[in-house]
Design an enzyme around this catalytic site. Structure first.
Site, PDB file in Angstrom:
ATOM      1  N   LYS A  22       4.490  15.180   1.901  1.00 28.03           N
ATOM      2  CA  LYS A  22       4.482  13.712   1.861  1.00 28.03           C
ATOM      3  C   LYS A  22       5.848  13.155   2.269  1.00 28.03           C
ATOM      4  O   LYS A  22       5.939  12.245   3.084  1.00 28.03           O
ATOM      5  CB  LYS A  22       4.144  13.246   0.444  1.00 28.03           C
ATOM      6  CG  LYS A  22       4.484  11.806   0.160  1.00 28.03           C
ATOM      7  CD  LYS A  22       4.107  11.392  -1.244  1.00 28.03           C
ATOM      8  CE  LYS A  22       5.226  11.416  -2.244  1.00 28.03           C
ATOM      9  NZ  LYS A  22       6.221  10.358  -2.172  1.00 28.03           N
ATOM     10  N   ASN A  23       6.911  13.742   1.693  1.00 29.60           N
ATOM     11  CA  ASN A  23       8.236  13.162   1.909  1.00 29.60           C
ATOM     12  C   ASN A  23       8.795  13.436   3.297  1.00 29.60           C
ATOM     13  O   ASN A  23       9.833  12.909   3.666  1.00 29.60           O
ATOM     14  CB  ASN A  23       9.218  13.647   0.832  1.00 29.60           C
ATOM     15  CG  ASN A  23       8.925  12.991  -0.509  1.00 29.60           C
ATOM     16  OD1 ASN A  23       8.082  12.097  -0.598  1.00 29.60           O
ATOM     17  ND2 ASN A  23       9.613  13.438  -1.546  1.00 29.60           N
ATOM     18  N   CYS A 116       7.409   4.342  -7.243  1.00 33.81           N
ATOM     19  CA  CYS A 116       7.233   4.780  -8.629  1.00 33.81           C
ATOM     20  C   CYS A 116       8.168   4.052  -9.573  1.00 33.81           C
ATOM     21  O   CYS A 116       9.271   3.658  -9.196  1.00 33.81           O
ATOM     22  CB  CYS A 116       7.519   6.276  -8.721  1.00 33.81           C
ATOM     23  SG  CYS A 116       6.081   7.283  -8.399  1.00 33.81           S
ATOM     24  N   ARG A 121      16.099   1.278  -8.600  1.00 39.08           N
ATOM     25  CA  ARG A 121      16.280   2.015  -7.345  1.00 39.08           C
ATOM     26  C   ARG A 121      16.905   1.101  -6.301  1.00 39.08           C
ATOM     27  O   ARG A 121      16.220   0.484  -5.494  1.00 39.08           O
ATOM     28  CB  ARG A 121      14.936   2.585  -6.859  1.00 39.08           C
ATOM     29  CG  ARG A 121      14.426   3.666  -7.792  1.00 39.08           C
ATOM     30  CD  ARG A 121      13.104   4.210  -7.359  1.00 39.08           C
ATOM     31  NE  ARG A 121      13.198   5.185  -6.303  1.00 39.08           N
ATOM     32  CZ  ARG A 121      12.172   5.910  -5.865  1.00 39.08           C
ATOM     33  NH1 ARG A 121      10.981   5.750  -6.409  1.00 39.08           N
ATOM     34  NH2 ARG A 121      12.314   6.787  -4.909  1.00 39.08           N
ATOM     35  N   PRO A 122      18.230   1.012  -6.313  1.00 38.00           N
ATOM     36  CA  PRO A 122      18.909   0.106  -5.379  1.00 38.00           C
ATOM     37  C   PRO A 122      18.774   0.555  -3.923  1.00 38.00           C
ATOM     38  O   PRO A 122      18.423   1.703  -3.654  1.00 38.00           O
ATOM     39  CB  PRO A 122      20.366   0.149  -5.829  1.00 38.00           C
ATOM     40  CG  PRO A 122      20.520   1.362  -6.657  1.00 38.00           C
ATOM     41  CD  PRO A 122      19.163   1.758  -7.158  1.00 38.00           C
ATOM     42  N   ASP A 124      21.377  -0.378  -1.723  1.00 34.85           N
ATOM     43  CA  ASP A 124      22.701  -0.725  -1.194  1.00 34.85           C
ATOM     44  C   ASP A 124      23.210   0.252  -0.127  1.00 34.85           C
ATOM     45  O   ASP A 124      23.815  -0.172   0.866  1.00 34.85           O
ATOM     46  CB  ASP A 124      23.715  -0.828  -2.355  1.00 34.85           C
ATOM     47  CG  ASP A 124      23.774   0.455  -3.184  1.00 34.85           C
ATOM     48  OD1 ASP A 124      22.702   1.029  -3.453  1.00 34.85           O
ATOM     49  OD2 ASP A 124      24.880   0.887  -3.544  1.00 34.85           O
ATOM     50  N   ASP A 305      11.923  15.820  -8.428  1.00 32.09           N
ATOM     51  CA  ASP A 305      10.465  15.688  -8.315  1.00 32.09           C
ATOM     52  C   ASP A 305       9.708  16.815  -9.014  1.00 32.09           C
ATOM     53  O   ASP A 305       8.484  16.791  -9.083  1.00 32.09           O
ATOM     54  CB  ASP A 305      10.047  15.624  -6.834  1.00 32.09           C
ATOM     55  CG  ASP A 305      10.355  14.268  -6.224  1.00 32.09           C
ATOM     56  OD1 ASP A 305      10.766  13.355  -6.970  1.00 32.09           O
ATOM     57  OD2 ASP A 305      10.199  14.119  -5.000  1.00 32.09           O
ATOM     58  N   ARG A 397      -1.036   9.429  -4.975  1.00 29.96           N
ATOM     59  CA  ARG A 397       0.021   9.050  -4.032  1.00 29.96           C
ATOM     60  C   ARG A 397       0.681  10.284  -3.416  1.00 29.96           C
ATOM     61  O   ARG A 397       1.276  10.195  -2.334  1.00 29.96           O
ATOM     62  CB  ARG A 397       1.086   8.207  -4.750  1.00 29.96           C
ATOM     63  CG  ARG A 397       0.570   6.846  -5.197  1.00 29.96           C
ATOM     64  CD  ARG A 397       1.699   5.930  -5.619  1.00 29.96           C
ATOM     65  NE  ARG A 397       2.852   6.197  -4.783  1.00 29.96           N
ATOM     66  CZ  ARG A 397       4.104   6.195  -5.209  1.00 29.96           C
ATOM     67  NH1 ARG A 397       4.369   5.937  -6.453  1.00 29.96           N
ATOM     68  NH2 ARG A 397       5.083   6.440  -4.380  1.00 29.96           N
TER      69      ARG A 397
END
Ligand code: UD1
Length: 418
Positions: A22-23, A116, A121-122, A124, A305, A397
């Site tokens: 997936k990733n 998720c 979860r920035p 920047d 994960d 997902r």
């Protein structure tokens, strides 16, 4: 919404063929925007997140078709650089489209991304990197507006090796006229798969040692065929399924070298693991041993994960385990759910202390996030009695055919949609 209903206590035995990662698939789909010709992506897992990314590409005007062996994407007809609100807000990976859209059109607009619920979860690092490439970035009313073609000719140092920021910036850099150097990039193998896709499509990217990636500027993309790498987190999840049930599984189509940190931890827990070619054979112990101290870290460290699945395993260990979550700030919500099944665990900030119990019992629990949900299902496979995992669509997902795969190796698991 969906629930999984699991009757625990059966050791799993048999074979499972692994899906594409997936990733890796998500950034590769995004990267196809850089290539105004058809690309074919095989071994692409058919998951909710991937379907959503395909939906976003369609909304941008691209042609996306599922074929027997994967996806056919033609972004030649892409017209818009503005990401659709609802779909983009539902997956964090929509953010990956900023880089390729800027590379192709010199403009991109996106809502703040979803994903998720595992803490703040920035974004920047993504935006700082784009600004360093000369892109004008405005953040107002919940949207990110970017303008200007990435310039290249710069060296960008990431303060932290963020996976997403590394991917976004290498895709943006592919559209630049001059070379870009990324210092302290993430080392996850999914990044190398994205680079392999881009190299196959005519761009020129390479790692210079482990701490730099050079992206050559001034290249044009062309059509290509790419097979997505195997999913190491799916492999790891089924390895824990074997470990927690005292079962014996043969996982086919994996890459052992991507699983080193997990294999070390599972051996410490008492598993027997052998690999040959792309086969991985794992036998679980009758009762796992504790993991004295397991720390999640960027690759090649132990993957965040896999933390929740291994957490589930530790609840049944002979002794006390300590897990430290260093990547995300709030990734222990499965702990409270596992407690409903009889687990004995204490969570303090980024650390969890898990005292192993002899057995878990079935209960109704909730999947708060993708991997935490998978962990609850794994615990259910071992627990006495019936476990119901609610909000199981969150597991979809990241896993294709999750319950069918488990059923094929002997689990009593079914799904109810509502
Ligand atoms: C990716 C994976 C996810 C995995 C994670 C870490 C995908 C689609 N998702 O997520 O499954 O859990 O890597 O291996 O590939 N951070 C910042 N600022 C930023 C970006 C990140 O502070 O701009 C922080 C995050 O809040 C987090 C840490 O960096 O604490 C790691 O995030 P990152 O590596 O970016 O993960 P993702 O790319 O979101």
């Amino acid at each position: 919404m969906a629930k999984l209903i699991i009757e625990g206590g059966r050791p799993l035995k048999g074979q499972i063929s692994l899906q594409g990662a997936k990733n890796a698939a998500l950034p590769i789909l995004a990267a196809s925007v850089l290539v105004p010709e058809p690309v074919r992506i095989t071994n692409c897992p058919r998951l909710t997140d991937v379907e959503n990314m395909a939906g976003i590409l369609k909304a941008l005007g691209c042609r996306v078709e599922w074929t027997e062996d994967g996806l056919l994407i033609d972004t030649g007809s892409a017209k818009s650089a503005q990401l659709p609100e609802a779909l983009s807000a539902s997956i964090r990976s929509s953010l990956f489209l900023l880089g390729p859209l800027l590379g192709r059109f010199g403009a991109a607009e996106a809502p703040y991304p979803g994903g998720c619920d595992i803490g703040n979860r920035p974004v920047d690092l993504h935006l700082k990197g784009l600004r360093a490439m000369g892109v004008r970035v405005d953040e107002a009313s919940g949207r990110i507006r970017c303008l200007g073609r990435p310039k290249g000719g710069v060296e960008i140092a990431l303060e932290y090796p963020s996976v997403g920021a590394t991917e976004n910036l290498i895709m943006a850099a592919c559209g630049a006229a001059e070379d870009t150097i990324l210092v302290n990039p993430a080392r996850e193998p999914e990044i190398d798969d994205l680079m392999a896709f881009l190299n196959g499509a005519g761009f020129d990217l390479r790692r210079e040692g482990s701490s730099r990636i050079r992206i050559r500027g001034g290249r044009q993309g062309h059509g290509t065929l790419h097979a997505v790498m195997p999913d190491r987190i799916e492999a790891g999840t089924y390895m824990v399924a074997a470990a927690i049930t005292g079962g014996h599984l043969l996982l086919r189509g994996g890459r052992r070298e991507h699983l080193s940190a997990l294999i070390t931890a599972l051996r410490e827990a008492g598993c027997r693991i052998r690999s040959e070619g792309t086969d991985l054979d794992i036998e679980g112990p009758e009762r796992p041993r504790e993991l004295r101290r397991l720390v999640t870290l960027p690759y090649p460290g132990f993957p965040t994960d896999m933390q929740s699945q291994v957490f589930a395993l530790c609840t049944l260990a002979r002794g006390t385990s300590v897990l430290e979550e260093n990547v995300f700030e709030d990734r222990f919500r499965h702990g409270a759910e596992l407690r409903r099944m009889g687990a004995d665990c204490l969570i303090r900030g980024r650390a969890a202390v898990i005292r192993g119990v002899k057995s878990l019992h079935g209960a109704t629990v909730t999947a708060h996030d993708l991997r935490g949900g998978a962990a609850l299902a794994l615990a259910g496979l071992r627990a006495e009695g019936i476990t119901v995992v609610e909000r199981a669509e969150r597991i979809d997902r990241g896993y294709a055919n999750f319950e069918a795969n488990l059923r094929d190796v002997g689990a009593a698991i079914r799904r109810e949609d509502s």
